[in-house]
Design a protein around this motif. Structure first.
Motif, short mmCIF file in Angstrom:
data_model
loop_
_atom_site.label_atom_id
_atom_site.label_comp_id
_atom_site.label_asym_id
_atom_site.label_seq_id
_atom_site.Cartn_x
_atom_site.Cartn_y
_atom_site.Cartn_z
N LYS A 85 0.83 -1.21 0.00
CA LYS A 85 0.00 0.00 0.00
C LYS A 85 0.86 1.26 0.00
O LYS A 85 0.69 2.15 -0.85
CB LYS A 85 -0.91 0.04 1.25
N THR A 86 1.79 1.32 0.97
CA THR A 86 2.63 2.51 1.10
C THR A 86 3.48 2.71 -0.14
O THR A 86 3.61 3.83 -0.64
CB THR A 86 3.52 2.38 2.35
N SER A 87 4.04 1.62 -0.64
CA SER A 87 4.90 1.71 -1.84
C SER A 87 4.13 2.29 -3.02
O SER A 87 4.64 3.12 -3.77
CB SER A 87 5.44 0.34 -2.22
N LEU A 88 2.89 1.84 -3.19
CA LEU A 88 2.09 2.33 -4.31
C LEU A 88 1.79 3.82 -4.15
O LEU A 88 1.99 4.61 -5.08
CB LEU A 88 0.78 1.52 -4.42
N ILE A 182 4.87 -7.98 -9.09
CA ILE A 182 5.04 -8.93 -10.19
C ILE A 182 6.50 -9.00 -10.65
O ILE A 182 6.87 -9.89 -11.42
CB ILE A 182 4.15 -8.57 -11.42
N ASP A 183 7.34 -8.07 -10.17
CA ASP A 183 8.77 -8.13 -10.50
C ASP A 183 9.48 -9.23 -9.73
O ASP A 183 10.59 -9.63 -10.05
CB ASP A 183 9.42 -6.78 -10.18
N LYS A 184 8.84 -9.72 -8.68
CA LYS A 184 9.51 -10.71 -7.83
C LYS A 184 9.51 -12.09 -8.50
O LYS A 184 8.52 -12.48 -9.13
CB LYS A 184 8.81 -10.80 -6.48
#
Ligand code: GDP
Length: 472
Positions: A85-88, A182-184
């Motif tokens: 949430k915070t990252s977005l 999705i990069d993970k």
């Protein structure tokens, strides 16, 4: 007023209050419980209707259909802890640059507003998590138009994801899913969509009605497309507001700043807020002395769906409080005072009632002259014997009063009476009913249960001598 409504004399009402242990004056406000008990004595039942000041203001301010223009959607991000949430919110905040303006938004003010490349706007509530969302809703503020529910693709739909979905659904707020991280390497967005499908939340690419987009909040992959889907959802809502009237909206955050006084972040929901306007918010009011946007620039006016920091209130309203612009300062002050008075009375009402443990302390500070008791027991004989013995404990300083005594289990009405007359409830060989116990907990009424008369007398005596050991 109560006497008039019941067509009895004021003195009768006052003496009825006195019999409940309340020494009231003619213009004193009675709390809800007392009103019920007193009215009951005269054969009336009290029905409570809310006198909502806010409702009255809103009615006066009623939205006219004319002058309505489109406004930006107000969006909240919710999801399980650590799902992003915070990252977005940080990514969107730091990358957005309004045309011709250098730099992103550097400060956190609880809400921010971004303009996308195609000129469309979104306002984000920058308080991630459904606690903030639910807390506001509990206070009657529904400000979110669309909820982004974020789920980490390297994890699962988690309990808080489900909770967030349920909170949004309960509020009737449309949901857009963001499948994050999705990069993970271990990310599996399809698995998340399957889990959502199993909960009957079928995303669009699976033939359902819920928009969803795969993103990496950290790298910014897919965020723009996600926001386009949010805007698409917003278009269907046809969000409109009238900018040409006194502003109304909601307080997002507030605090006391050493240099600037009280600082409140608010979101205008309709109308336009201007410098100099008289703002009424919860129990506080004041002229808007200065306003700033999320880029810390001074601004003179704020329109619908726009956040701003304002200076000039005489206190810090609570997050979720509505605000209104008033035409007269006197009216604003009157309503603020009235709300403060109501809040204070509410506070008094839930104030701790007397307990046996507290008697010693109150005697010591010299404000305790009467010990009111309600005695319930299994047989009449023991109730009489116990009551007589308790009354005899009276000293020159403290009068012991038996407000009520009866055979039978301790009931809700005993608790109400105890609350209204600041009494302690004594049960001899009887117990409280389930409802009575619940009410007693809520009203913080002390119930003492005994099976030996001697124990009851000794304990009350010890309390009156200030010698009750705290662990009893
Ligand atoms: P919140 O608790 O939902 O606010 O989650 P955060 O935004 O604090 O993210 C939790 C952790 O996941 C942090 O260490 C982030 O750096 C990381 N994170 C968030 N989004 C992504 C992403 O898209 N990719 C990767 N690799 N990590 C992410």
């Amino acid at each position: 007023e109560l006497a008039n409504m019941m067509s009895v004399s004021v003195n009768e009402v006052i003496s009825s209050c006195m019999s409940l242990g309340l020494f009231v004056s003619i213009n004193q406000r009675l709390d809800a419980e007392t009103l019920s008990v007193v009215a009951d004595e005269f054969g009336y039942t009290v029905e409570f209707v809310s006198v909502d000041i806010q409702e009255a203001i809103d009615d006066k301010n009623e939205e006219s259909d004319e002058n309505q223009v489109f406004r930006s959607p107000i969006v909240t991000v919710m999801g399980h802890v650590d799902h992003g949430k915070t990252s977005l919110l940080d990514y969107i905040r730091s990358t957005n640059v309004i045309a011709g303006e250098a730099g992103g938004i550097t400060q956190h003010i609880g809400a921010y507003h971004v303009t996308l490349d195609d000129g469309k706007d979104i306002t984000f509530l920058d308080t991630p998590g459904h606690e903030a969302f639910t807390a506001m809703r509990a206070r009657g503020a529904q400000i979110t138009d669309i909820a982004i529910i974020i789920v980490a693709a390297d994890d699962n739909v988690m309990p808080q994801t489900v909770e967030a979905i349920n909170h949004a659904s309960a509020a009737g707020v449309p949901i857009v899913f963001a499948i994050n991280k999705i990069d993970k390497p271990g990310a599996n967005p399809e698995k998340i969509k399957e889990e959502l499908a199993n909960m009957n939340y079928l995303v669009e690419e699976w033939g359902g009605k819920y928009q969803s987009h795969d993103i990496s909040a950290k790298q910014g992959i897919g965020v723009e497309e996600l926001l386009e889907k949010v805007l698409l959802e917003a278009e269907m809502l046809e969000l409109k507001a009238n900018p040409d009237k006194n502003a109304t909206g909601t307080i997002i955050e507030s605090s006391l700043d050493r240099g600037r006084g009280y600082v409140a972040t608010l979101l205008v929901q309709s109308g336009t807020l201007n410098i100099g306007d008289i703002v009424l918010a919860g129990q506080y009011f004041g002229h808007v002395k200065a306003m700033f946007n999320e880029r810390n620039q001074r601004i003179d006016e704020v329109g619908p769906a726009q956040p701003a920091i304002i200076l000039g209130l005489n206190g810090a309203p609570q997050a979720g409080d509505k605000f209104n612009v008033m035409d007269s300062e006197r009216e604003a002050r009157n309503i603020a005072n009235k709300r403060e008075q109501l809040a204070r009375e509410q506070g008094l009402r839930t104030q701790k009632h007397i307990t046996l443990d507290e008697i010693g302390r109150r005697i010591a500070i010299g404000n305790f002259q009467e010990l009111n008791l309600i005695v319930k027991g299994d047989v009449d004989g023991s109730i009489e014997a116990l009551s007589d013995a308790l009354i005899k404990l009276s000293t020159e300083e403290i009068q012991v009063n038996i407000k009520h005594k009866a055979v039978g289990q301790i009931s809700e009405s005993d608790i109400l009476l105890a609350a209204a007359s600041e009494a302690i409830v004594i049960g001899f060989q009887v117990r409280p009913s389930l409802n009575a116990r619940k009410l007693a907990e809520k009203e913080q009424i002390d119930i003492r249960l005994y099976s030996i008369i001697y124990d009851a007398i000794n304990e009350i005596k010890a309390a009156m001598e200030g010698m009750l050991s705290p662990d009893i």
